[in-house]
Design an enzyme around this catalytic site. Structure first.
Site, PDB file in Angstrom:
ATOM      1  N   THR A 159       6.307   0.689   2.181  1.00  0.00           N
ATOM      2  CA  THR A 159       7.288   1.487   2.914  1.00  0.00           C
ATOM      3  C   THR A 159       6.517   2.479   3.766  1.00  0.00           C
ATOM      4  OG1 THR A 159       8.875   1.322   1.099  1.00  0.00           O
ATOM      5  CG2 THR A 159       9.254   3.060   2.712  1.00  0.00           C
ATOM      6  N   LYS A 193      15.077   0.078   5.785  1.00  0.00           N
ATOM      7  CA  LYS A 193      14.696   0.681   4.494  1.00  0.00           C
ATOM      8  C   LYS A 193      14.999   2.185   4.473  1.00  0.00           C
ATOM      9  CE  LYS A 193      12.360   1.398   0.633  1.00  0.00           C
ATOM     10  NZ  LYS A 193      12.746   0.927  -0.671  1.00  0.00           N
ATOM     11  N   LEU A 211       0.833  -1.209   0.000  1.00  0.00           N
ATOM     12  CA  LEU A 211       0.000   0.000   0.000  1.00  0.00           C
ATOM     13  C   LEU A 211       0.868   1.260   0.000  1.00  0.00           C
ATOM     14  CD1 LEU A 211      -2.351  -1.529   2.691  1.00  0.00           C
ATOM     15  CD2 LEU A 211      -3.008  -1.043   0.305  1.00  0.00           C
TER      16      LEU A 211
HETATM   17  P1  NAD Z   1       0.857   2.291  -6.082  1.00  0.00           P
HETATM   18  O1  NAD Z   1       0.238   3.593  -5.689  1.00  0.00           O
HETATM   19  O2  NAD Z   1       1.101   1.992  -7.522  1.00  0.00           O
HETATM   20  O3  NAD Z   1      -0.017   1.065  -5.486  1.00  0.00           O
HETATM   21  C1  NAD Z   1      -0.690   1.103  -4.255  1.00  0.00           C
HETATM   22  C2  NAD Z   1      -2.069   0.481  -4.453  1.00  0.00           C
HETATM   23  O4  NAD Z   1      -2.749   0.406  -3.178  1.00  0.00           O
HETATM   24  C3  NAD Z   1      -2.994   1.284  -5.379  1.00  0.00           C
HETATM   25  O5  NAD Z   1      -3.372   0.507  -6.486  1.00  0.00           O
HETATM   26  C4  NAD Z   1      -4.173   1.669  -4.481  1.00  0.00           C
HETATM   27  O6  NAD Z   1      -5.423   1.669  -5.163  1.00  0.00           O
HETATM   28  C5  NAD Z   1      -4.120   0.570  -3.435  1.00  0.00           C
HETATM   29  N1  NAD Z   1      -4.826   0.922  -2.206  1.00  0.00           N
HETATM   30  C6  NAD Z   1      -4.754   2.067  -1.473  1.00  0.00           C
HETATM   31  N2  NAD Z   1      -5.579   2.006  -0.404  1.00  0.00           N
HETATM   32  C7  NAD Z   1      -6.184   0.787  -0.457  1.00  0.00           C
HETATM   33  C8  NAD Z   1      -7.145   0.145   0.359  1.00  0.00           C
HETATM   34  N3  NAD Z   1      -7.660   0.737   1.448  1.00  0.00           N
HETATM   35  N4  NAD Z   1      -7.552  -1.097  -0.001  1.00  0.00           N
HETATM   36  C9  NAD Z   1      -7.047  -1.702  -1.109  1.00  0.00           C
HETATM   37  N5  NAD Z   1      -6.139  -1.148  -1.930  1.00  0.00           N
HETATM   38  C10 NAD Z   1      -5.711   0.104  -1.602  1.00  0.00           C
HETATM   39  O7  NAD Z   1       2.228   2.208  -5.239  1.00  0.00           O
HETATM   40  P2  NAD Z   1       3.488   1.253  -5.544  1.00  0.00           P
HETATM   41  O8  NAD Z   1       4.449   1.949  -6.442  1.00  0.00           O
HETATM   42  O9  NAD Z   1       2.994  -0.117  -5.874  1.00  0.00           O
HETATM   43  O10 NAD Z   1       4.178   1.248  -4.094  1.00  0.00           O
HETATM   44  C11 NAD Z   1       3.636   0.508  -3.014  1.00  0.00           C
HETATM   45  C12 NAD Z   1       4.567   0.652  -1.820  1.00  0.00           C
HETATM   46  O11 NAD Z   1       5.854   0.147  -2.167  1.00  0.00           O
HETATM   47  C13 NAD Z   1       4.781   2.087  -1.349  1.00  0.00           C
HETATM   48  O12 NAD Z   1       4.819   2.108   0.059  1.00  0.00           O
HETATM   49  C14 NAD Z   1       6.123   2.465  -1.950  1.00  0.00           C
HETATM   50  O13 NAD Z   1       6.799   3.460  -1.198  1.00  0.00           O
HETATM   51  C15 NAD Z   1       6.845   1.141  -1.896  1.00  0.00           C
HETATM   52  N6  NAD Z   1       7.923   0.988  -2.894  1.00  0.00           N
HETATM   53  C16 NAD Z   1       7.708   1.349  -4.191  1.00  0.00           C
HETATM   54  C17 NAD Z   1       8.749   1.222  -5.109  1.00  0.00           C
HETATM   55  C18 NAD Z   1       8.539   1.623  -6.566  1.00  0.00           C
HETATM   56  O14 NAD Z   1       9.537   1.700  -7.292  1.00  0.00           O
HETATM   57  N7  NAD Z   1       7.322   1.847  -7.009  1.00  0.00           N
HETATM   58  C19 NAD Z   1      10.000   0.722  -4.703  1.00  0.00           C
HETATM   59  C20 NAD Z   1      10.178   0.311  -3.380  1.00  0.00           C
HETATM   60  C21 NAD Z   1       9.123   0.464  -2.477  1.00  0.00           C
END
Ligand code: NAD
Length: 300
Positions: free
Chosen positions: A95, A170, A64
């Site tokens: 994160t 992290k 999330l």
């Molecule tokens: P994203 O925004 O693409 O995906 C998050 C998803 O969570 C969305 O699709 C959203 O609709 C869903 N969501 C939010 N609230 C919700 C709820 N109550 N119920 C169900 N679904 C819900 O984000 P991401 O890029 O996939 O990143 C996710 C996590 O991973 C973050 O914490 C980010 O910091 C971490 N992260 C991302 C990367 C990257 O390169 N994208 C790298 C390392 C860590």
């Protein structure tokens, strides 16, 4: 195993695909039904609520955006703890702040359910390839229960310590990375100004004591590392907005324990300025381009 994955975004969707490839049954839920449909297209099962997704699950993985979403999904009305009817291992790979990670783990523990904070490094490329690094916080028993699930999505799975330790690792990593990236970018901007050839500087520093991952793999100045995001106008890679998020988490954590982080604070201010300048969607090595603009007097 029967696994529920909640949060099928940029990271969650490919992570779910790798769990399917590893032979698990994966039920996905996201607030965005289009993403649930994509998961079903990839061979997964779709759910219309958290309650439906977690029914009968042996493991629940969440991916999330931030701490408030994790709080809602685990502890809120209609959330995981309210609807749980088995004793699955809970794995949060988002994160988030250390305090929320510890609060949710304590609430799960109060119900006799084991939980691991397991944020990742490796980005969307690592999520697709199944080569993520997982930094885990929780008990030995929680780590052992989660390992077979994490092995389906990553390569390096490290037990960092008790609840919250994964999130602590992290933010320490990303604060180091941001400071290193700003340092490398500054040096290349100064070299340009001094008339020093970029390739010569890279050849020298990549085999000298100034060497770092930011320099050798992700050189922020276009030229010396053509495969780096700087070679494609800073597209792809790790967005500056996400780096800013992690630096703010690091600053909050540092403040909460009285750790002096003057360079972390400065990096956070630089990434805030970059985001305010509209560069939040570009890879975090775009700090070089921004500093070059400052050097030419183009941006304030
Ligand atoms: P994203 O925004 O693409 O995906 C998050 C998803 O969570 C969305 O699709 C959203 O609709 C869903 N969501 C939010 N609230 C919700 C709820 N109550 N119920 C169900 N679904 C819900 O984000 P991401 O890029 O996939 O990143 C996710 C996590 O991973 C973050 O914490 C980010 O910091 C971490 N992260 C991302 C990367 C990257 O390169 N994208 C790298 C390392 C860590």
């Amino acid at each position: 195993m029967i696994i529920a994955l909640i949060g099928l975004g940029n990271m969650g969707l490919p992570m779910a695909a790798n769990l399917l490839k590893a032979g698990h049954t994966v039920t996905g839920f996201d607030l965005n039904p289009d993403l649930v449909a994509k998961h079903v297209e990839a061979g997964g099962k779709g759910a219309a609520s958290i309650a439906e997704a977690i029914r009968g699950a042996e493991a629940i993985v969440t991916m999330l955006p931030a701490g408030r979403h994790v709080d809602t999904v685990y502890l809120g009305p209609g959330g995981i703890l309210e609807n749980i009817n088995t004793r699955p291992i809970l794995i949060d790979s988002s994160t988030i702040d250390v305090a929320t990670a510890q609060k949710v783990a304590a609430a799960a523990d109060g119900r006799g359910i084991a939980m691991l904070d397991a944020p990742v490094s490796g980005g969307t490329g690592g999520a697709i390839a199944g080569t993520l690094t997982f930094m885990c916080g929780g008990t030995d028993a929680a780590f052992a229960a989660a390992k077979p699930v994490l092995q389906g999505m990553g390569k390096n799975i490290i037990h960092a310590g008790a609840a919250g330790a994964g999130q602590a690792a992290k933010i320490c990593n990303n604060m180091m990375l941001a400071v290193a990236m700003c340092g490398v970018a500054e040096a290349f901007v100064m070299a340009d100004k001094l008339g020093l050839d970029r390739q010569k500087l890279w050849d020298i520093t990549s085999t000298s004591t100034g060497q770092s991952w930011a320099l050798t793999t992700y050189c922020p100045a276009p030229g010396p590392v053509p495969t780096a995001p700087s070679g494609r106008d800073y597209t792809g890679g790790f967005a500056s907005a996400l780096m800013l998020k992690d630096l703010k988490l690091a600053q909050d954590a540092a403040e909460s324990v009285g750790a002096p982080t003057p360079l972390g604070a400065h990096a956070a201010a630089i990434y805030q300025a970059l985001n305010d300048a509209g560069e939040g969607g570009r890879d975090f090595s775009v700090v070089f381009k921004w500093l070059s603009g400052l050097a030419r007097g183009e941006v304030a």
